[in-house]
Design a protein around this motif. Structure first.
Motif, PDB file in Angstrom:
ATOM      1  N   UNK A   1       0.863  -1.170   0.000  1.00 49.77           N
ATOM      2  CA  UNK A   1       0.000   0.000   0.000  1.00 49.77           C
ATOM      3  C   UNK A   1       0.904   1.227   0.000  1.00 49.77           C
ATOM      4  N   UNK A   2       0.777   2.010  -1.055  1.00 55.40           N
ATOM      5  CA  UNK A   2       1.572   3.219  -1.219  1.00 55.40           C
ATOM      6  C   UNK A   2       0.649   4.382  -1.575  1.00 55.40           C
TER       7      UNK A   2
ATOM      8  N   UNK B   1       3.352   3.841 -12.705  1.00 55.78           N
ATOM      9  CA  UNK B   1       4.373   2.828 -12.879  1.00 55.78           C
ATOM     10  C   UNK B   1       4.194   2.132 -14.209  1.00 55.78           C
ATOM     11  N   UNK B   2       4.842   0.992 -14.372  1.00 49.95           N
ATOM     12  CA  UNK B   2       4.694   0.240 -15.620  1.00 49.95           C
ATOM     13  C   UNK B   2       4.813  -1.249 -15.336  1.00 49.95           C
ATOM     14  N   UNK B   3       4.672  -2.051 -16.371  1.00 49.73           N
ATOM     15  CA  UNK B   3       4.588  -3.497 -16.197  1.00 49.73           C
ATOM     16  C   UNK B   3       5.932  -4.147 -15.873  1.00 49.73           C
ATOM     17  N   UNK B   4       7.005  -3.357 -15.863  1.00 50.58           N
ATOM     18  CA  UNK B   4       8.284  -3.869 -15.364  1.00 50.58           C
ATOM     19  C   UNK B   4       8.288  -3.906 -13.838  1.00 50.58           C
ATOM     20  N   UNK B   5       7.273  -3.307 -13.219  1.00 52.47           N
ATOM     21  CA  UNK B   5       7.061  -3.208 -11.779  1.00 52.47           C
ATOM     22  C   UNK B   5       8.030  -2.183 -11.166  1.00 52.47           C
ATOM     23  N   UNK B   6       7.520  -1.405 -10.186  1.00 52.90           N
ATOM     24  CA  UNK B   6       6.187  -1.490  -9.582  1.00 52.90           C
ATOM     25  C   UNK B   6       5.108  -0.840 -10.457  1.00 52.90           C
ATOM     26  N   UNK B   7       3.855  -1.213 -10.178  1.00 52.35           N
ATOM     27  CA  UNK B   7       2.727  -0.666 -10.925  1.00 52.35           C
ATOM     28  C   UNK B   7       1.491  -0.610 -10.040  1.00 52.35           C
ATOM     29  N   UNK B   8       0.725   0.441 -10.233  1.00 55.19           N
ATOM     30  CA  UNK B   8      -0.594   0.580  -9.610  1.00 55.19           C
ATOM     31  C   UNK B   8      -1.604   0.139 -10.662  1.00 55.19           C
TER      32      UNK B   8
END
Length: 319
Positions: free
Chosen positions: A17-18, A64-71
Protein backbone atom coordinates in the motif's frame (compact mmCIF):
# COMPACT_ATOMS: atom_id res chain seq x y z
CA UNK A 1 -6.01 15.01 0.32
CA UNK A 2 -3.72 11.97 0.17
CA UNK A 3 -4.86 8.76 -1.45
CA UNK A 4 -3.57 5.26 -0.79
CA UNK A 5 -3.38 2.63 -3.49
CA UNK A 6 -2.43 -1.00 -3.98
CA UNK A 7 0.83 -1.45 -5.89
CA UNK A 8 2.35 -4.60 -7.32
CA UNK A 9 6.06 -4.31 -6.59
CA UNK A 10 7.68 -7.67 -7.30
CA UNK A 11 9.41 -7.47 -3.91
CA UNK A 12 8.58 -9.08 -0.56
CA UNK A 13 4.95 -10.17 -0.67
CA UNK A 14 4.67 -8.45 -4.04
CA UNK A 15 1.90 -6.16 -2.79
CA UNK A 16 2.30 -2.83 -1.01
CA UNK A 17 0.00 0.00 0.00
CA UNK A 18 1.57 3.22 -1.22
CA UNK A 19 0.45 6.72 -2.03
CA UNK A 20 -1.43 7.11 -5.31
CA UNK A 21 -1.96 10.20 -7.44
CA UNK A 22 -5.46 11.65 -7.24
CA UNK A 23 -5.56 12.44 -10.94
CA UNK A 24 -7.78 15.08 -12.51
CA UNK A 25 -11.46 15.55 -13.23
CA UNK A 26 -14.53 17.38 -11.96
CA UNK A 27 -15.58 14.49 -9.71
CA UNK A 28 -13.95 13.47 -6.45
CA UNK A 29 -14.71 9.86 -5.60
CA UNK A 30 -14.25 7.67 -2.55
CA UNK A 31 -13.88 4.00 -3.36
CA UNK A 32 -16.21 1.66 -1.49
CA UNK A 33 -15.26 -1.62 -3.20
CA UNK A 34 -13.17 -2.91 -6.08
CA UNK A 35 -12.96 -6.25 -7.83
CA UNK A 36 -9.74 -8.26 -7.87
CA UNK A 37 -9.16 -9.76 -11.31
CA UNK A 38 -7.32 -12.89 -10.25
CA UNK A 39 -5.99 -14.09 -13.60
CA UNK A 40 -4.92 -10.76 -15.04
CA UNK A 41 -3.59 -9.33 -11.79
CA UNK A 42 -1.61 -12.52 -11.12
CA UNK A 43 0.21 -12.03 -14.41
CA UNK A 44 0.70 -8.31 -13.74
CA UNK A 45 1.99 -8.95 -10.21
CA UNK A 46 4.47 -11.52 -11.48
CA UNK A 47 5.83 -9.14 -14.11
CA UNK A 48 4.80 -11.50 -16.91
CA UNK A 49 2.99 -9.06 -19.20
CA UNK A 50 4.79 -9.26 -22.57
CA UNK A 51 6.42 -5.97 -23.55
CA UNK A 52 4.43 -6.07 -26.80
CA UNK A 53 1.23 -5.67 -24.74
CA UNK A 54 2.32 -2.91 -22.38
CA UNK A 55 0.69 -0.14 -24.36
CA UNK A 56 -2.53 -2.04 -25.06
CA UNK A 57 -2.93 -3.07 -21.41
CA UNK A 58 -2.10 0.34 -19.95
CA UNK A 59 -4.97 1.92 -18.02
CA UNK A 60 -5.68 5.66 -18.05
CA UNK A 61 -5.06 6.02 -14.31
CA UNK A 62 -2.30 3.51 -13.67
CA UNK A 63 1.08 4.61 -12.32
CA UNK A 64 4.37 2.83 -12.88
CA UNK A 65 4.69 0.24 -15.62
CA UNK A 66 4.59 -3.50 -16.20
CA UNK A 67 8.28 -3.87 -15.36
CA UNK A 68 7.06 -3.21 -11.78
CA UNK A 69 6.19 -1.49 -9.58
CA UNK A 70 2.73 -0.67 -10.92
CA UNK A 71 -0.59 0.58 -9.61
CA UNK A 72 -3.14 -1.55 -11.44
CA UNK A 73 -6.78 -2.64 -11.34
CA UNK A 74 -9.93 -1.80 -13.28
CA UNK A 75 -13.14 -2.75 -11.47
CA UNK A 76 -13.93 0.13 -9.13
CA UNK A 77 -17.16 1.04 -7.33
CA UNK A 78 -16.99 4.48 -5.74
CA UNK A 79 -19.20 7.13 -4.15
CA UNK A 80 -19.28 10.62 -5.64
CA UNK A 81 -18.35 13.04 -2.84
CA UNK A 82 -17.79 16.11 -5.03
CA UNK A 83 -19.66 16.64 -8.27
CA UNK A 84 -22.95 17.71 -9.85
CA UNK A 85 -25.97 17.52 -7.52
CA UNK A 86 -27.70 14.88 -9.64
CA UNK A 87 -24.99 12.29 -8.94
CA UNK A 88 -23.50 13.50 -5.65
CA UNK A 89 -23.57 10.70 -3.02
CA UNK A 90 -24.45 8.15 -5.72
CA UNK A 91 -22.41 5.00 -6.27
CA UNK A 92 -20.76 4.71 -9.67
CA UNK A 93 -18.72 2.14 -11.56
CA UNK A 94 -15.53 3.21 -13.28
CA UNK A 95 -12.25 1.78 -14.52
CA UNK A 96 -9.62 2.69 -11.93
CA UNK A 97 -6.87 0.92 -9.94
CA UNK A 98 -7.45 -0.09 -6.33
CA UNK A 99 -7.25 3.27 -4.53
CA UNK A 100 -9.05 5.01 -1.67
CA UNK A 101 -9.80 8.39 -3.33
CA UNK A 102 -9.39 9.72 -6.87
CA UNK A 103 -10.69 12.24 -9.37
CA UNK A 104 -12.44 11.43 -12.65
CA UNK A 105 -14.38 13.10 -15.41
CA UNK A 106 -18.16 12.75 -15.45
CA UNK A 107 -18.10 10.82 -18.72
CA UNK A 108 -15.75 8.21 -17.21
CA UNK A 109 -18.23 6.96 -14.62
CA UNK A 110 -21.48 5.02 -14.83
CA UNK A 111 -24.12 5.68 -12.20
CA UNK A 112 -25.29 2.47 -10.55
CA UNK A 113 -28.85 1.52 -9.60
CA UNK A 114 -29.50 2.47 -5.99
CA UNK A 115 -30.52 -1.09 -5.11
CA UNK A 116 -27.43 -2.80 -6.59
CA UNK A 117 -25.20 -4.11 -3.75
CA UNK A 118 -21.69 -2.68 -4.02
CA UNK A 119 -20.01 -6.10 -3.77
CA UNK A 120 -22.02 -7.41 -6.74
CA UNK A 121 -21.32 -4.20 -8.64
CA UNK A 122 -17.60 -5.11 -8.63
CA UNK A 123 -18.50 -7.84 -11.14
CA UNK A 124 -19.37 -5.25 -13.79
CA UNK A 125 -16.05 -5.43 -15.66
CA UNK A 126 -16.12 -9.23 -15.86
CA UNK A 127 -19.80 -9.22 -16.80
CA UNK A 128 -18.91 -6.93 -19.70
CA UNK A 129 -16.22 -9.40 -20.81
CA UNK A 130 -18.69 -12.29 -20.61
CA UNK A 131 -21.37 -10.36 -22.48
CA UNK A 132 -18.97 -9.55 -25.30
CA UNK A 133 -18.09 -13.25 -25.61
CA UNK A 134 -21.77 -14.19 -25.90
CA UNK A 135 -22.14 -11.61 -28.65
CA UNK A 136 -19.00 -12.93 -30.38
CA UNK A 137 -20.36 -16.49 -30.30
CA UNK A 138 -23.74 -15.61 -31.88
CA UNK A 139 -25.35 -18.64 -30.27
CA UNK A 140 -28.59 -19.99 -31.71
CA UNK A 141 -31.31 -20.72 -29.11
CA UNK A 142 -30.96 -24.17 -27.56
CA UNK A 143 -27.35 -24.66 -28.68
CA UNK A 144 -25.25 -27.26 -26.88
CA UNK A 145 -22.60 -25.20 -25.11
CA UNK A 146 -19.74 -25.92 -22.71
CA UNK A 147 -17.59 -23.56 -20.68
CA UNK A 148 -14.20 -24.96 -19.69
CA UNK A 149 -12.88 -23.10 -16.67
CA UNK A 150 -15.12 -22.29 -13.72
CA UNK A 151 -13.49 -19.06 -12.60
CA UNK A 152 -15.37 -15.78 -12.49
CA UNK A 153 -15.45 -15.09 -16.23
CA UNK A 154 -16.30 -18.72 -17.03
CA UNK A 155 -19.18 -18.73 -14.56
CA UNK A 156 -20.54 -15.45 -15.94
CA UNK A 157 -20.33 -16.77 -19.50
CA UNK A 158 -22.19 -19.92 -18.47
CA UNK A 159 -24.83 -17.79 -16.73
CA UNK A 160 -25.34 -15.56 -19.78
CA UNK A 161 -25.33 -18.46 -22.25
CA UNK A 162 -28.28 -19.87 -20.33
CA UNK A 163 -30.16 -16.63 -19.60
CA UNK A 164 -29.58 -14.71 -22.83
CA UNK A 165 -29.05 -17.41 -25.46
CA UNK A 166 -31.24 -20.06 -23.81
CA UNK A 167 -28.45 -22.55 -24.46
CA UNK A 168 -28.01 -26.01 -22.97
CA UNK A 169 -24.91 -25.25 -20.87
CA UNK A 170 -22.33 -27.42 -19.09
CA UNK A 171 -19.70 -25.80 -16.89
CA UNK A 172 -16.42 -27.72 -16.61
CA UNK A 173 -13.88 -27.34 -13.83
CA UNK A 174 -11.42 -29.66 -12.10
CA UNK A 175 -12.63 -28.39 -8.70
CA UNK A 176 -15.61 -30.55 -7.79
CA UNK A 177 -16.95 -28.00 -5.31
CA UNK A 178 -17.86 -25.77 -8.26
CA UNK A 179 -20.80 -28.10 -8.86
CA UNK A 180 -22.68 -26.13 -6.20
CA UNK A 181 -21.91 -22.89 -8.00
CA UNK A 182 -23.14 -24.37 -11.28
CA UNK A 183 -26.34 -25.48 -9.58
CA UNK A 184 -26.96 -21.96 -8.26
CA UNK A 185 -26.46 -20.63 -11.80
CA UNK A 186 -28.78 -23.39 -13.11
CA UNK A 187 -26.31 -24.98 -15.50
CA UNK A 188 -24.94 -28.53 -15.65
CA UNK A 189 -21.50 -29.39 -14.30
CA UNK A 190 -18.73 -31.90 -14.79
CA UNK A 191 -15.10 -32.25 -13.78
CA UNK A 192 -14.37 -34.42 -16.83
CA UNK A 193 -13.96 -32.37 -19.98
CA UNK A 194 -13.23 -35.54 -21.94
CA UNK A 195 -16.89 -36.56 -21.60
CA UNK A 196 -18.07 -33.56 -23.63
CA UNK A 197 -19.07 -34.04 -27.25
CA UNK A 198 -21.14 -32.54 -30.06
CA UNK A 199 -20.93 -28.98 -28.73
CA UNK A 200 -21.90 -26.12 -31.00
CA UNK A 201 -19.65 -23.79 -28.99
CA UNK A 202 -17.09 -24.24 -26.24
CA UNK A 203 -15.95 -21.15 -24.37
CA UNK A 204 -12.43 -21.70 -23.07
CA UNK A 205 -11.48 -19.72 -19.95
CA UNK A 206 -9.09 -22.03 -18.07
CA UNK A 207 -5.85 -20.53 -19.46
CA UNK A 208 -4.44 -24.04 -19.81
CA UNK A 209 -3.16 -25.99 -22.79
CA UNK A 210 -5.11 -29.07 -21.70
CA UNK A 211 -8.30 -27.04 -21.44
CA UNK A 212 -7.93 -25.70 -24.97
CA UNK A 213 -7.27 -29.20 -26.30
CA UNK A 214 -10.38 -30.51 -24.53
CA UNK A 215 -12.42 -27.64 -25.96
CA UNK A 216 -11.42 -28.52 -29.51
CA UNK A 217 -12.15 -32.22 -29.04
CA UNK A 218 -15.62 -31.46 -27.62
CA UNK A 219 -16.89 -29.75 -30.77
CA UNK A 220 -19.52 -30.97 -33.20
CA UNK A 221 -19.21 -30.53 -36.98
CA UNK A 222 -18.39 -26.87 -37.74
CA UNK A 223 -18.28 -26.13 -34.03
CA UNK A 224 -16.34 -23.20 -32.59
CA UNK A 225 -14.06 -22.57 -29.65
CA UNK A 226 -14.36 -19.06 -28.24
CA UNK A 227 -10.92 -18.56 -26.68
CA UNK A 228 -11.09 -16.16 -23.75
CA UNK A 229 -7.95 -17.14 -21.87
CA UNK A 230 -4.93 -14.89 -21.76
CA UNK A 231 -1.60 -16.65 -21.41
CA UNK A 232 0.70 -13.69 -20.82
CA UNK A 233 4.15 -14.57 -22.15
CA UNK A 234 3.51 -18.34 -22.26
CA UNK A 235 3.65 -20.28 -25.52
CA UNK A 236 1.12 -23.12 -25.84
CA UNK A 237 0.43 -25.87 -28.36
CA UNK A 238 -2.87 -26.03 -30.24
CA UNK A 239 -3.90 -29.51 -31.52
CA UNK A 240 -4.90 -28.91 -35.13
CA UNK A 241 -4.43 -32.50 -36.26
CA UNK A 242 -6.95 -35.33 -36.10
CA UNK A 243 -10.45 -34.27 -37.08
CA UNK A 244 -9.88 -30.51 -36.83
CA UNK A 245 -9.92 -29.89 -40.61
CA UNK A 246 -12.35 -32.63 -41.62
CA UNK A 247 -14.85 -31.35 -39.05
CA UNK A 248 -14.36 -27.74 -40.22
CA UNK A 249 -13.75 -26.52 -36.67
CA UNK A 250 -12.78 -22.98 -35.75
CA UNK A 251 -11.09 -21.12 -32.92
CA UNK A 252 -12.01 -17.49 -32.34
CA UNK A 253 -10.70 -15.00 -29.83
CA UNK A 254 -13.03 -12.93 -27.69
CA UNK A 255 -11.55 -9.98 -25.86
CA UNK A 256 -13.27 -7.00 -24.29
CA UNK A 257 -11.09 -4.32 -25.90
CA UNK A 258 -13.47 -4.04 -28.86
CA UNK A 259 -17.24 -4.44 -29.03
CA UNK A 260 -18.09 -7.77 -30.68
CA UNK A 261 -18.37 -7.49 -34.46
CA UNK A 262 -22.00 -8.63 -34.37
CA UNK A 263 -22.93 -5.53 -32.33
CA UNK A 264 -20.23 -3.02 -33.28
CA UNK A 265 -22.32 -1.00 -35.72
CA UNK A 266 -25.14 -0.42 -33.24
CA UNK A 267 -23.55 -0.65 -29.79
CA UNK A 268 -21.03 1.72 -28.21
CA UNK A 269 -18.67 0.94 -25.34
CA UNK A 270 -21.00 2.94 -23.08
CA UNK A 271 -24.01 0.92 -24.25
CA UNK A 272 -22.15 -2.32 -23.52
CA UNK A 273 -21.12 -1.46 -19.96
CA UNK A 274 -24.61 -0.16 -19.18
CA UNK A 275 -26.06 -3.43 -20.45
CA UNK A 276 -23.57 -5.39 -18.34
CA UNK A 277 -24.47 -3.39 -15.22
CA UNK A 278 -28.15 -4.08 -15.87
CA UNK A 279 -27.43 -7.81 -16.05
CA UNK A 280 -26.14 -7.74 -12.47
CA UNK A 281 -29.71 -7.46 -11.18
CA UNK A 282 -29.87 -11.08 -10.04
CA UNK A 283 -29.15 -12.33 -6.51
CA UNK A 284 -28.02 -15.66 -7.99
CA UNK A 285 -24.74 -13.95 -8.92
CA UNK A 286 -23.86 -13.45 -5.26
CA UNK A 287 -22.70 -17.08 -5.17
CA UNK A 288 -19.66 -15.95 -7.17
CA UNK A 289 -18.51 -13.51 -4.47
CA UNK A 290 -16.64 -16.02 -2.36
CA UNK A 291 -14.00 -13.83 -0.69
CA UNK A 292 -13.58 -10.36 0.75
CA UNK A 293 -10.36 -8.50 1.53
CA UNK A 294 -10.14 -5.33 3.63
CA UNK A 295 -8.09 -2.70 1.81
CA UNK A 296 -5.88 -2.11 4.83
CA UNK A 297 -4.95 -5.81 4.85
CA UNK A 298 -4.10 -5.94 1.14
CA UNK A 299 -0.37 -6.59 1.63
CA UNK A 300 -1.15 -9.74 3.60
CA UNK A 301 -4.36 -10.96 2.00
CA UNK A 302 -4.09 -10.28 -1.74
CA UNK A 303 -1.07 -12.54 -2.54
CA UNK A 304 -2.92 -15.74 -1.56
CA UNK A 305 -6.03 -14.59 -3.45
CA UNK A 306 -4.13 -14.27 -6.76
CA UNK A 307 -2.01 -17.39 -6.28
CA UNK A 308 -2.41 -20.10 -8.96
CA UNK A 309 -3.94 -22.48 -6.42
CA UNK A 310 -6.28 -19.94 -4.79
CA UNK A 311 -9.68 -21.29 -3.84
CA UNK A 312 -12.97 -19.55 -4.40
CA UNK A 313 -14.07 -17.48 -7.37
CA UNK A 314 -14.41 -13.69 -6.99
CA UNK A 315 -12.74 -11.45 -4.42
CA UNK A 316 -14.04 -8.01 -3.50
CA UNK A 317 -11.72 -5.49 -1.85
CA UNK A 318 -13.69 -3.45 0.69
CA UNK A 319 -12.64 0.05 1.74
Amino acid sequence: MRAQAIWYTGQGSGVEIREGALGTGELLLQTVASGLSRGTERIVAAGLVPRSEWQRMALPNQEGDFALPIKYGYACVARVIEGPPDIRDRNVYTMHPHQTFFRADRNAVHVLPTDLPVRRATLAANMETALNAIWDAELPPGARVAVIGGGLVGCLVAYLARTIAKANVTLVDRIGARAKTASELRVSFTTRAETLSDCHTVFHTSASESGLSAAIHALAFEGQVIEMSWYGDRQISVPLGGAFHAQRLSIRCSQVGHVARSHRSTTSYVDRIRTAIGLLDDTALDVLLTHEVAFENAERDIPPRIAPDADGIATAIMY
